[in-house]
Design an enzyme around this catalytic site. Structure first.
Site, short mmCIF file in Angstrom:
data_model
loop_
_atom_site.label_atom_id
_atom_site.label_comp_id
_atom_site.label_asym_id
_atom_site.label_seq_id
_atom_site.Cartn_x
_atom_site.Cartn_y
_atom_site.Cartn_z
N GLU A 1 184.91 44.30 95.14
CA GLU A 1 186.79 44.61 96.12
C GLU A 1 186.23 45.13 97.84
O GLU A 1 188.03 44.50 98.24
CB GLU A 1 186.50 46.20 95.69
N HIS B 1 187.37 57.48 86.96
CA HIS B 1 188.06 57.25 86.50
C HIS B 1 189.02 57.78 86.87
O HIS B 1 189.93 57.45 85.49
CB HIS B 1 187.86 56.42 84.76
#
Lengths: 431, 357
Positions: free
Chosen positions: B92, B162
């Site tokens: 990322e 999540h």
């Protein structure tokens, strides 16, 4: 796109440790005998030339025409009967447990994101069964079987998956976060790469205890195993930790479970040099590639790596070529992997391979293995019943463990500690 | 616009429909063709249009080329080629930095971070580089072409990693814009506006609504204005402010409050930074009460900024303290998600408390 072929590449000169069939007499002997074997491998390995696309190193274990695992080239089995049965039982436990997870998930008893380990059991069993209780294991979200191999009872793991209070993390972690202080399992990390620095710190702690606090053990340093996948090897944290571990010669083993896929991203298309074991020598540590579908080979490599770490010689990077038979998670339709790739690896099922090995070497009979299968089925059924009948965590547990002091939530407007205020967790939520 | 929300959970929650009308702030599309689509399809349409209209725009991230784990990027690689739509390795920080570099040279980089929970390695690049690029180069360079798209928010079973809502962290950074749509129609317009905005934008998509929210969305290219809040529902007793998936919960609370005689005005902030203070101030001047609701934990959430700003502007007009109905101050729980979330009943109670203060 993954031009994966089952072509057999003749064992190259460097990573001799791949094949345990190469017994004394052939060139790779130095692995088995010399303590500095890994050092010699590490610096000699960069020179060979290999054709890029054929990254896959075939093993001699299960090829299309042979039915015998490689080690049987000699008539002596590589392991004793007890060890073979232990390995068999552990792998069957892993497989049966994961299959039961899938069933429970589709019945709605388990929820969330569940990632199953089918097919990779040889890596977990091969490594973790060599560890002591005080050795540490750090894993990823595909952690059920690592926890089981390390000794966490199936009941606790299943209860955790069901979200019950009797789970190993009291129901708060779920599938991706298996922790156990008793068995030194430092988690379950949903976020890839996050566990590797944690494992590095744990290894530092072990070394500190041994060298500075002089709490030495006769067998040597406590070893930490960090398990992670091929996708993680492109992440910055991985490289930072390879550097730190080698710099400080930490007793850690970086185990790469290279199953070629990171959800839908093929390893070959995501990585400039797909041979991950090469990243070890770049940092000064040995890099080893092993056939992760053969538990005996994995165990052999693990033995040497663990012994190295215990002696204080530092880290090792082990790349295990393995495969997951199911999709990335139970929500993954698994459309991207080609059927012939799946079939190739299905033929190399580690449990079937070990079973053949055991029977061919007369270590146990078919019926004994079947009784192990039955025993494991009972264990898994019992785990499900236990989890089913366990209570859900109480609402008050919601606020516990955010801070060390549950009163860390301060005082509410009515003058009482917030965590004691039943309305703080209730609100008026109707569930 | 009628929006039908069909809730079909795995445990078979009953299906219900409701419509709500949008009033002000709609940019009309140039064509009358519209189809009912869900959120990920609307975003997909926006991405197709964005790539079509600018040959120097790129979409990349983890698993985007087969369509992405939420199908937002389906068809892009096939249509525009793998040199413009490509997968990145799992890094990322690298993705964000790489996107900033692309943007700095005048390209439109549309990077996807697979879940907002994973945005934290990229946080350094976004805060320290993207936000400050124009400022510290004295406008020699800028990374305005940068858009980071990321699914955020609870999904019912996501657990710790999540389900997070990290918008507050980015709202604290001068130089970045944060945009959050509530529905497919809004998403397409806001995403196109974000991509074309000459500033770096972090675009959070409510993942719960990817399949559940269905709305008529024009097929054409259209943009919705950034930094403009929208009054979705007019009322006179209390102003409710929210964004993203939380708006549907607020909407339900409004309907229930209506039955008890409380008339609620509902505002979708749409752009969190820079946010439309004038619209909220005008509304609170009318109603005298404010309630903010978001999924992120209450302490330090963006509701705190709204509350503080409105109190500064409307102090003498306020009849009651500003209420914040938000997530609890714990990590996003797994099993306890129903207790953690700011549910309709919590909001309803807060509305009643505020109105009866």
């Amino acid at each position: 796109m993954a031009a994966f072929s089952a072509v057999k590449i003749p064992p190259p000169q460097f990573t001799t440790v791949r094949s345990s069939s190469q017994r004394p007499g052939s060139s790779p002997a130095h692995f088995a005998h010399s303590p500095s074997a890994f050092n010699s491998i590490s610096f000699g390995s960069a020179k060979s030339v290999r054709s890029r696309p054929l990254f896959a190193v075939s093993s001699d274990v299960v090829s299309s025409d042979k039915t015998k695992p490689a080690s049987s080239s000699s008539s002596n089995p590589a392991v004793t009967r007890e060890v073979a049965l232990e390995l068999y039982e552990d792998m069957v436990l892993g497989r049966a447990f994961e299959d039961m997870c899938a069933q429970m998930y589709y019945r709605g008893k388990m929820f969330g994101f569940v990632h199953l380990y089918n097919g990779q059991e040889a890596v977990s069993t091969g490594f973790i069964k060599l560890l002591n209780q005080s050795d540490k294991v750090v894993s990823t979200y595909r952690d059920h079987v690592h926890a089981l191999s390390k000794g966490v009872p199936s009941r606790e793991v299943m209860a955790e998956l069901f979200g019950k209070a009797t789970g190993c993390c009291r129901g708060q972690g779920g599938s991706m976060h298996m922790f156990s202080a008793a068995h030194n399992v430092l988690g379950g990390f949903a976020f890839i790469g996050e566990g590797i620095p944690v494992a590095t710190g744990a290894a530092f702690s072990a070394k500190y205890h041994h060298e500075v606090l002089k709490q030495s053990k006769p067998e040597g340093l406590d070893v930490t195993l960090a398990f992670f996948g091929d996708g993680t090897c492109n992440n910055g944290q991985f490289f930072e930790c390879l550097n730190m571990a080698q710099l400080w010669k930490l007793p850690i083993i970086f185990v790469v479970e290279n199953n070629l896929w990171a959800i839908g991203m093929s390893h070959l298309r995501a990585t400039s040099d797909p041979e991950i074991w090469k990243k070890g020598p770049a940092f000064g540590m040995p890099g080893v590639h092993v056939d992760g579908m053969d538990v005996l080979k994995v165990r052999e490599v693990a033995q040497e790596a663990i012994a190295r770490a215990r002696r204080g010689e530092g880290p090792t990077l082990v790349e295990c070529e393995t495969y997951r038979f199911r999709g990335h998670s139970l929500a993954d339709p698994d459309e991207l992997r080609k059927p012939d790739e799946k079939a190739h690896y299905a033929a190399r099922d580690p449990i079937i391979a070990l079973k053949k090995y055991i029977i061919e070497h007369g270590l146990a009979s078919e019926s004994e293995l079947k009784s192990i299968d039955k025993k494991i089925d009972d264990v898994v059924e019992d785990a499900v019943e236990f989890a089913d009948s366990s209570p859900l965590p109480p609402r008050t547990q919601l606020l516990e463990n955010v801070f060390a002091d549950p009163k860390g939530f301060g005082i509410g407007p009515d003058g009482k500690y917030r965590c004691e205020d039943p309305l703080f967790t209730q609100g008026t939520a109707q569930v | 616009m009628a929006m039908a929300l069909r809730k079909i959970g795995k445990d078979g929650i009953s299906i219900w429909r409701r419509g709500f009308s949008s009033t002000s702030g709609l940019e009309s599309s140039s064509s009358r063709d519209a189809t009912p689509v869900n959120l990920f399809t609307a975003i997909n349409q926006a991405l197709h249009i964005a790539l079509d209209s600018d040959p120097r725009s790129y979409v990349f991230g983890e698993d985007v080329s087969f369509g992405g784990v939420f199908r937002c990027t389906t068809g892009l690689a096939e249509r525009f080629g793998r040199q413009r739509v490509f997968n990145t390795p799992l890094c990322e920080q690298g993705i964000a930095g790489f996107a900033i570099g692309l943007a700095a040279l005048g390209n439109r980089a549309i990077a996807e971070i697979q879940f907002a929970d994973y945005i934290f390695p990229a946080f350094d690049q976004l805060v320290n580089e993207a936000a400050k690029f124009r400022y510290r180069s004295g406008n020699e360079f800028n990374c305005g072409g940068l858009t980071i798209r990321s699914p955020y928010g609870a999904v019912g079973h996501g657990g710790h990693y999540h389900s997070q809502s990290p918008e507050a962290f980015f709202c604290h950074v001068p130089g970045l814009k944060v945009v959050i749509p509530r529905s497919p129609y809004q998403a397409k317009g806001l995403l196109l506006a974000s991509i074309r905005d000459p500033n770096p934008v972090v675009f959070f998509e409510p993942k719960w609504l990817y399949r559940l929210a269905v709305e008529e969305v024009p097929d054409a290219d259209y943009m919705l204005p950034l930094s403009q809040a929208e009054v979705i529902r007019e009322g006179k007793d209390i102003t409710l402010v929210g964004w993203g998936a939380q708006l549907s919960i607020l909407e339900q609370a409004c309907e229930d409050a209506e039955k008890e005689g409380i008339s609620c005005e509902l505002i979708d902030l749409r752009t969190l930074i820079p946010w439309d203070k004038e619209t909220v101030e005008a509304s609170v001047s009318k109603t005298g009460r404010l309630l903010v609701s978001h999924e992120a934990p209450v302490t330090g959430g963006f509701g705190a900024e709204i509350s503080a700003s409105i109190i500064e502007r409307c102090f003498l007009r306020l009849e009651a303290p500003v209420a914040r109905v938000c997530g609890l101050d714990t990590p996003f729980p797994l099993v306890y998600e129903p207790f953690y979330m700011p549910t309709k009943n919590k909001i309803l109670d807060a509305i009643k408390l505020t109105v009866n203060y």
